[in-house]
Design a protein around this motif. Structure first.
Motif, PDB file in Angstrom:
ATOM      1  N   ALA A 187       7.011   0.221   7.432  1.00 13.68           N
ATOM      2  CA  ALA A 187       6.063   0.335   8.686  1.00 13.68           C
ATOM      3  C   ALA A 187       7.407  -0.387  10.036  1.00 13.68           C
ATOM      4  N   ALA A 188       6.933  -0.321  11.019  1.00 16.65           N
ATOM      5  CA  ALA A 188       8.205  -0.812  11.836  1.00 16.65           C
ATOM      6  C   ALA A 188       7.738  -2.222  12.119  1.00 16.65           C
ATOM      7  N   VAL A 189       8.590  -2.887  12.141  1.00 20.37           N
ATOM      8  CA  VAL A 189       8.971  -4.795  12.250  1.00 20.37           C
ATOM      9  C   VAL A 189       7.547  -5.129  12.955  1.00 20.37           C
ATOM     10  N   GLU A 190       7.463  -5.010  13.890  1.00 15.29           N
ATOM     11  CA  GLU A 190       5.778  -5.442  14.317  1.00 15.29           C
ATOM     12  C   GLU A 190       4.367  -5.507  13.849  1.00 15.29           C
ATOM     13  N   GLU A 191       4.658  -3.643  12.817  1.00 22.24           N
ATOM     14  CA  GLU A 191       3.826  -3.364  12.910  1.00 22.24           C
ATOM     15  C   GLU A 191       3.971  -4.099  11.044  1.00 22.24           C
ATOM     16  N   ALA A 192       5.054  -5.168  10.744  1.00 21.67           N
ATOM     17  CA  ALA A 192       4.872  -5.540   9.332  1.00 21.67           C
ATOM     18  C   ALA A 192       3.899  -6.399   8.467  1.00 21.67           C
ATOM     19  N   ALA A 193       3.330  -7.218   9.495  1.00 17.82           N
ATOM     20  CA  ALA A 193       2.724  -7.890   9.390  1.00 17.82           C
ATOM     21  C   ALA A 193       1.421  -7.465   8.759  1.00 17.82           C
ATOM     22  N   VAL A 194       0.639  -6.462   9.968  1.00 20.03           N
ATOM     23  CA  VAL A 194      -0.561  -6.042   9.477  1.00 20.03           C
ATOM     24  C   VAL A 194      -0.935  -5.428   9.080  1.00 20.03           C
ATOM     25  N   ALA A 195       0.315  -4.460   8.431  1.00 26.36           N
ATOM     26  CA  ALA A 195       0.485  -3.442   6.953  1.00 26.36           C
ATOM     27  C   ALA A 195       0.689  -4.404   5.335  1.00 26.36           C
ATOM     28  N   GLN A 196       1.223  -5.037   5.637  1.00 26.75           N
ATOM     29  CA  GLN A 196       0.828  -5.779   4.415  1.00 26.75           C
ATOM     30  C   GLN A 196      -0.514  -6.483   4.814  1.00 26.75           C
ATOM     31  N   ILE A 197      -0.833  -6.839   4.926  1.00 24.65           N
ATOM     32  CA  ILE A 197      -2.374  -7.651   5.092  1.00 24.65           C
ATOM     33  C   ILE A 197      -3.473  -6.720   4.637  1.00 24.65           C
ATOM     34  N   VAL A 198      -3.247  -5.444   5.280  1.00 19.01           N
ATOM     35  CA  VAL A 198      -3.916  -3.894   4.510  1.00 19.01           C
ATOM     36  C   VAL A 198      -3.510  -3.797   3.338  1.00 19.01           C
ATOM     37  N   ALA A 199      -2.294  -3.295   3.247  1.00 18.80           N
ATOM     38  CA  ALA A 199      -2.244  -2.407   2.149  1.00 18.80           C
ATOM     39  C   ALA A 199      -2.403  -4.205   0.575  1.00 18.80           C
ATOM     40  N   GLN A 200      -2.216  -4.995   1.269  1.00 20.81           N
ATOM     41  CA  GLN A 200      -2.589  -6.037  -0.123  1.00 20.81           C
ATOM     42  C   GLN A 200      -4.224  -6.361   0.029  1.00 20.81           C
ATOM     43  N   ALA A 201      -5.169  -6.088   1.058  1.00 23.33           N
ATOM     44  CA  ALA A 201      -6.434  -6.092   1.038  1.00 23.33           C
ATOM     45  C   ALA A 201      -6.990  -4.974   0.091  1.00 23.33           C
ATOM     46  N   VAL A 202      -6.419  -3.555  -0.018  1.00 27.61           N
ATOM     47  CA  VAL A 202      -6.760  -2.025  -0.736  1.00 27.61           C
ATOM     48  C   VAL A 202      -6.518  -2.622  -1.910  1.00 27.61           C
ATOM     49  N   SER A 203      -5.193  -2.831  -2.386  1.00 29.24           N
ATOM     50  CA  SER A 203      -4.128  -2.561  -3.687  1.00 29.24           C
ATOM     51  C   SER A 203      -5.149  -4.073  -4.496  1.00 29.24           C
ATOM     52  N   ASP A 204      -5.383  -5.017  -3.750  1.00 27.66           N
ATOM     53  CA  ASP A 204      -5.706  -6.178  -4.579  1.00 27.66           C
ATOM     54  C   ASP A 204      -7.743  -5.530  -5.225  1.00 27.66           C
ATOM     55  N   GLY A 205      -7.546  -4.713  -4.191  1.00 25.30           N
ATOM     56  CA  GLY A 205      -9.545  -4.492  -3.980  1.00 25.30           C
ATOM     57  C   GLY A 205      -9.411  -3.356  -5.843  1.00 25.30           C
TER      58      GLY A 205
ATOM     59  N   MET B 135     -12.653  -5.195  -2.629  1.00 29.78           N
ATOM     60  CA  MET B 135     -13.813  -6.014  -3.582  1.00 29.78           C
ATOM     61  C   MET B 135     -12.411  -7.328  -2.899  1.00 29.78           C
ATOM     62  N   ASN B 136     -14.120  -8.795  -3.572  1.00 34.43           N
ATOM     63  CA  ASN B 136     -13.824  -9.893  -2.526  1.00 34.43           C
ATOM     64  C   ASN B 136     -14.856 -10.830  -3.607  1.00 34.43           C
ATOM     65  N   ALA B 137     -14.036 -11.232  -4.434  1.00 38.15           N
ATOM     66  CA  ALA B 137     -15.064 -12.371  -5.456  1.00 38.15           C
ATOM     67  C   ALA B 137     -15.905 -10.825  -6.313  1.00 38.15           C
ATOM     68  N   ASN B 138     -15.381 -10.319  -6.615  1.00 36.03           N
ATOM     69  CA  ASN B 138     -16.243  -9.135  -7.155  1.00 36.03           C
ATOM     70  C   ASN B 138     -17.463  -8.701  -6.781  1.00 36.03           C
ATOM     71  N   ARG B 139     -17.073  -8.906  -5.568  1.00 36.58           N
ATOM     72  CA  ARG B 139     -18.114  -7.954  -4.757  1.00 36.58           C
ATOM     73  C   ARG B 139     -17.618  -6.469  -3.790  1.00 36.58           C
ATOM     74  N   ILE B 140     -18.440  -5.534  -3.796  1.00 36.43           N
ATOM     75  CA  ILE B 140     -18.044  -4.699  -2.761  1.00 36.43           C
ATOM     76  C   ILE B 140     -17.948  -5.046  -1.950  1.00 36.43           C
ATOM     77  N   LYS B 141     -17.338  -4.667  -0.746  1.00 38.97           N
ATOM     78  CA  LYS B 141     -17.232  -4.738   0.824  1.00 38.97           C
ATOM     79  C   LYS B 141     -17.352  -3.711   1.361  1.00 38.97           C
ATOM     80  N   VAL B 142     -17.721  -2.683   2.687  1.00 35.58           N
ATOM     81  CA  VAL B 142     -17.682  -1.651   2.735  1.00 35.58           C
ATOM     82  C   VAL B 142     -16.889  -2.041   5.021  1.00 35.58           C
ATOM     83  N   LEU B 143     -14.961  -1.498   4.144  1.00 36.38           N
ATOM     84  CA  LEU B 143     -13.821  -1.852   5.839  1.00 36.38           C
ATOM     85  C   LEU B 143     -14.867  -0.278   6.516  1.00 36.38           C
ATOM     86  N   ASP B 144     -15.034   0.944   6.467  1.00 30.36           N
ATOM     87  CA  ASP B 144     -15.814   1.733   7.277  1.00 30.36           C
ATOM     88  C   ASP B 144     -16.140   2.683   6.739  1.00 30.36           C
TER      89      ASP B 144
END
Length: 258
Positions: A192-210, A45-54
């Motif tokens: 997540a592994a250290v080098e993947e932590a930033a990406v994992a956080q971004i993805v998880a936050q986007a999904v969980s916020d949605g 979800m982004n600003a009350n709009r549903i966005k398809v990720l996959d």
């Protein structure tokens, strides 16, 4: 087991075979598909709009149908998608039939009452207990996952939490105060592994916020949609839906098994 199946099992009163809060449940079942898609990282979800990720097929007919509908529209709002999706007690009966096909329930149609949920005899109490246990983890402040919290948000939007925790205001308060899934993102990043932590956080936050926004907006829509339908029934019939067989709010004297 989908969110919708768990919702119906939790709404079922085992001793009477009736469905609590069916008037609200039919709206929540429409949105439960979106919750499952969000949990599968297919939408956000982004600003009350549903966005398809996959948009790839999931293998589940209900999810694939919803995903195709969402992909055909340009970031629809939650409200527009819900309103454009068929409603009615047929939605509740569809999920009851799915559970019956799985051997969880035995169904009996109402004689002369087609526009109502079917009566259900619970054949597999363990399945219902497992669904309720998911909500208990949230209501009692125990460790729970994103899916548990999303289901709890739907339960609150339907008003089912006041039946589950009639004598526990604290439990109802914990569910009603569900607002954020930040801890899910934190957990994903830390595991997540250290080098993947930033990406994992971004993805998880986007999904969980949605998911958080989905359940929050659903609560608003449920109150709005139910108020319109409920008021229309009173204006037309001179009484409320709960006086016609007890399928709505538990205040009806026709409910049993509380």
């Amino acid at each position: 087991m989908t969110s919708g199946e768990d919702l119906v099992l939790i709404a079922l009163v085992p001793r009477s075979g009736r469905i609590r809060e069916a008037d609200r449940l039919k709206y929540a079942l429409r949105a439960s598909v979106l919750v499952d898609l969000a949990l599968a990282h297919r939408i956000t979800m982004n600003a009350n709009r549903i966005k398809v990720l996959d948009a790839a097929r999931t293998g589940d007919g209900r999810l694939d149908s919803a995903l195709a509908s969402l992909s055909a529209n340009s970031a629809p709002t939650l409200g527009s998608w819900i309103k454009d999706t068929p409603a009615g007690f047929g939605m509740v009966n569809r999920y009851l039939s799915i559970l019956a096909d799985q051997g969880v329930l035995h169904l009996e149609r109402h004689r002369g009452r087609l526009a109502a949920p079917m009566l259900a005899t619970l054949l597999d109490p363990a399945r219902r207990d497992a669904a309720v246990a998911r909500i208990n983890r949230v209501a009692r402040g125990r460790e729970s996952d994103d899916a548990d919290r999303a289901l709890a948000g739907l339960i609150h939007a339907c008003g089912l939490d006041r039946h589950l925790y009639r004598f526990s205001p604290l439990a109802r308060m914990r569910i009603s105060r569900l607002r954020s899934y930040q801890e899910v993102a934190d957990s994903a990043a830390s595991s997540a592994a250290v080098e993947e932590a930033a990406v994992a956080q971004i993805v998880a936050q986007a999904v969980s916020d949605g998911i958080a926004q989905l359940t929050a907006e659903l609560g608003k829509l449920l109150r709005y949609e139910y108020r319109i339908e409920h008021t229309g029934a009173i204006d037309h019939h001179g009484t409320s839906p709960s006086h016609h067989g007890g399928y709505g709010d538990s205040g009806s004297g026709h409910h049993h098994g509380h």
